[in-house]
Scaffold this motif. Structure first.
Motif: not given
Length: 326
Positions: A75-76, A78-79, A83-84, A88, A253-254, A257-258, A284
């Protein structure tokens, strides 16, 4: 010259100059980084409450949370690389529902502890004090406890570092202060019942994670065991709270994290924005690895959040605004 405030370091630059911006870049970046490590610690714990893993972890026989930290690491990734924002947009409708369910179930869990605590022998129950005696109020031990509670309280509002960014994107920036005050007031009203009900039920033996105390079918004499509230099986309400809290964290986190990755890039623009293309990718990957390592090695999310708050959030939430105002 007039400074356009798009992020927290811009506010610090306007108040203190370039060195203020550099210092605020570090404190805000580290606060966000600490927050993201804390959320993974909590997510791994929550999953292990409901779906415990008994596999050994390099010799550790009760470390299912470390496996969950590993399983949640994609998941980390991915974010960090994906493109979280698109996610969202599709799941925005879940936000209010998840928040309401989290608060209601937390109220229920804290209230249920009162009924469970009534089954304890009176000699085993915690002695609860609304206000300690005056001779203890300013003792060294009490001051240390207040400092820990205060640091965790500041951590709860670590999101304040994002206010300048949010203000710059609002249609009417003048409404930012009123909206923030209202949001903090609502949060206070919702949190107080959880605190009072939890203390009334759990007393001084309250578990770090409320979900860990939402249990039934406890063994005979459970109140005499070490960490008594963490014995037995998770209740249906506990499973539900575990689910909605974890979903809330994953959705949050979406955003964060970014923001954390961007804050790291902004702190070292010469390396990550104007330097070689591989530098940003390596950073990253290092962020993903660092977050997993911290979540695997640190068991207490309260300890890590208190550390992050005492080192960085106090500067962002208290020191910089007060000094800038004066």
């Amino acid at each position: 010259s007039r400074i356009t405030v798009l992020a927290y370091p811009d506010f610090a630059k306007g108040a203190f100059g370039i060195w203020g911006k550099r210092l605020a870049s570090i404190t805000s970046m580290c606060a966000l980084l600490g927050m993201m490590c804390t959320t993974l610690v909590l997510e791994a714990q929550n999953f292990n409450f409901v779906l415990p893993i008994a596999w050994p972890w390099f010799g550790c026989t009760h470390c299912g949370r470390k496996w969950w930290a590993l399983f949640l690491t994609p998941v980390t990734v991915l974010y960090v690389f994906g493109n979280p924002g698109a996610l969202m947009k599709k799941t925005a409708f879940l936000g209010p529902v998840v928040c309401v369910l989290t608060v209601v179930l937390a109220w229920a869990g804290a209230g249920d502890s009162i009924a469970a605590g009534a089954s304890m022998p009176e000699s085993c129950q915690s002695h609860r004090l609304l206000v300690p005696p005056m001779r203890h109020l300013f003792s060294a031990s009490m001051m240390l406890q207040l400092a820990q509670v205060g640091s965790y309280g500041f951590y709860s509002f670590a999101v304040i570092v994002t206010v300048p960014t949010l203000r710059s994107q609002m249609k009417d920036p003048k409404k930012t202060a009123a909206a923030a005050i209202l949001a903090y007031a609502i949060a206070l009203v919702l949190f107080l019942p959880i605190m009072f009900l939890g203390y009334a039920g759990f007393g001084n033996t309250v578990p770090e994670n409320l979900i860990d105390g939402m249990r039934h079918e406890r063994p005979d004499g459970w109140w005499a065991l070490n960490k008594p509230w963490e014995t037995g099986e998770i209740t249906a309400a506990g499973v539900a709270l575990d689910f909605v809290v974890t979903v809330n964290l994953l959705l949050t986190e979406a955003i964060y994290i970014p923001c954390t990755v961007l804050a790291i890039e902004a702190s070292f623009p010469g390396l990550f924005r104007h330097g070689p293309a591989w530098a940003s990718k390596v950073m990253r990957v290092a962020f993903v690895v660092f977050r997993f390592v911290v979540a695997a090695e640190v068991q207490s999310f309260v300890a890590i959040s208190s550390l992050v708050s005492s080192l960085f959030c106090v500067c962002n939430n208290i020191v910089f605004p007060v000094v800038a105002f004066h």
